[in-house]
Design a protein around this motif. Structure first.
Motif, short mmCIF file in Angstrom:
data_model
loop_
_atom_site.label_atom_id
_atom_site.label_comp_id
_atom_site.label_asym_id
_atom_site.label_seq_id
_atom_site.Cartn_x
_atom_site.Cartn_y
_atom_site.Cartn_z
N CYS A 1 -5.62 3.42 -2.67
CA CYS A 1 -4.76 3.85 -3.44
C CYS A 1 -4.54 3.02 -4.75
N CYS B 1 -3.53 -0.60 -3.63
CA CYS B 1 -4.74 -1.55 -3.02
C CYS B 1 -5.82 -2.09 -4.21
N CYS C 1 0.97 -1.11 0.04
CA CYS C 1 0.15 -0.05 0.09
C CYS C 1 0.95 1.24 0.21
N CYS D 1 -4.68 0.65 2.87
CA CYS D 1 -5.85 1.97 2.83
C CYS D 1 -7.16 1.51 2.01
ZN ZN Z 1 -3.47 1.63 -0.19
#
Ligand code: ZN
Length: 333
Positions: free
Chosen positions: A65, A68, A54, A62
């Motif tokens: 992003c 992710c 991440c 998170c």
């Molecule tokens: Zn992330």
């Protein structure tokens, strides 16, 4: 679906430790998650990988992003997942290790590091294991390795010594019951299956989806008849079993193993509630006099040998025939 730590059932201390290691930037270069199949080791590996990759870099992914999102869509270029492959015997092969090595040699695309997850790292042939050892000894670029295994004894000690070991316990029956009930299973059925799952959610779902209770009923009916089988019965049963797929057959043998285990337990104490097949207690008490204790031990030994053979490229029909003949002849010896 966006995966995160709360998707893992149980293993609270392990998760807290992994989160702490990531937030303190102390994650070791190689981790080995050890525990029985189907309890969330691989999922934990995926979420840890997502956390490490991440771009927001805290102790949890998170979820929004690019990195992710790429993990969630299974397209992250810096995450490499290796799994056993093969039609009959599932193994990780040297070609897979070579491909992984050349992959991690490239600079990362979306993150500042690469993560390799090796699922069932105990199912590796010798060449692959040596290739992996070499990779762990001389890391290329900034790469983290997360290995999962159910049997560390099958792994090279030199690989083990290079990994931080994390032991995952079987899940609690109540956890498995709630997983099953969340999938719409009614309570008593969920309870029986949870009890039979040996603490593995994966096993519980297999039991549910593969009609495991029917398979167990078949194994029970075999148990009650095998000692009086004629030669023709042996032939017919071996033939029928040889047509079952290996996974289901292994499950069927496993049920027999558990029946013999329960018979031995009942032999010592009829009030013992620590039975695997608690719902069949009365029937198994009946079976106790037939399967005298020493026969049950011997039979369980034969079954363990069959389980071992099912993992290799063996002739199933011959294996099952020999197994049934040995069982039938127990009472004659
Ligand atoms: Zn992330």
């Amino acid at each position: 679906m966006s995966m995160n730590w709360q998707d893992i059932i149980g293993h609270v201390n392990i998760i807290n430790n992994l989160r702490r290691l990531t937030s303190e930037d102390k994650m070791p270069h190689a981790l080995l998650f050890i525990g029985i199949d189907g309890i969330g080791k691989f999922l934990a590996g995926e979420i840890l990988a997502k956390t490490l990759l991440c771009n927001d870099g805290t102790d949890m992914p998170c979820g929004s992003c690019r990195s992710c999102q790429a993990v969630d869509s299974n397209i992250h270029p810096d995450l490499f997942v290796l799994e056993p492959d093969g039609k009959t015997v599932q193994m990780i092969k040297i070609e897979q290790i070579r491909q992984m090595r050349s992959n991690i040699a490239l600079a990362p695309y979306l993150s500042d590091k690469r993560v390799v997850i090796i699922r069932d790292a105990d199912k590796m042939n010798e060449a692959a294991a040596n290739g992996l050892l070499k990779t762990l000894e001389e890391p290329i670029g900034r790469a983290f390795f997360i290995l999962t295994a159910s049997n560390e004894k099958k792994m090279l000690p030199t690989i083990l010594s290079r990994c931080m070991k994390v032991y995952f316990s079987p899940l609690r029956n109540s956890d498995i019951e709630s997983i099953l009930q969340s999938r719409g299973l009614e309570k008593t059925r969920a309870l029986t299956i949870a009890r039979l799952s040996g603490g593995s959610a994966g096993q519980a779902l297999l039991l549910h989806e593969h009609d495991g209770l029917k398979n167990r009923a078949d194994a029970y009916s075999f148990l009650t008849q095998v000692l009086s089988f004629s030669d023709e019965d042996i032939w017919m049963n071996a033939d029928k079993l040889a047509k079952t797929d290996r996974e289901k057959l292994s499950e069927w043998v496993f049920y027999l193993q558990m029946f013999w285990r329960d018979i031995v337990v009942l032999y010592h104490n009829e009030t013992d509630s620590n039975l695997y097949d608690i719902d069949l207690k009365e029937q198994l008490i009946q079976q106790k006099s037939v399967w005298l204790q020493c026969f049950a031990f011997q039979a369980a030994d034969y079954a363990a040998a069959v389980q071992h053979r099912l993992q290799t490229n063996t002739d199933i029909r011959l294996t099952m025939e020999a197994f049934i003949i040995k069982l039938r002849d127990l009472i004659r010896s």
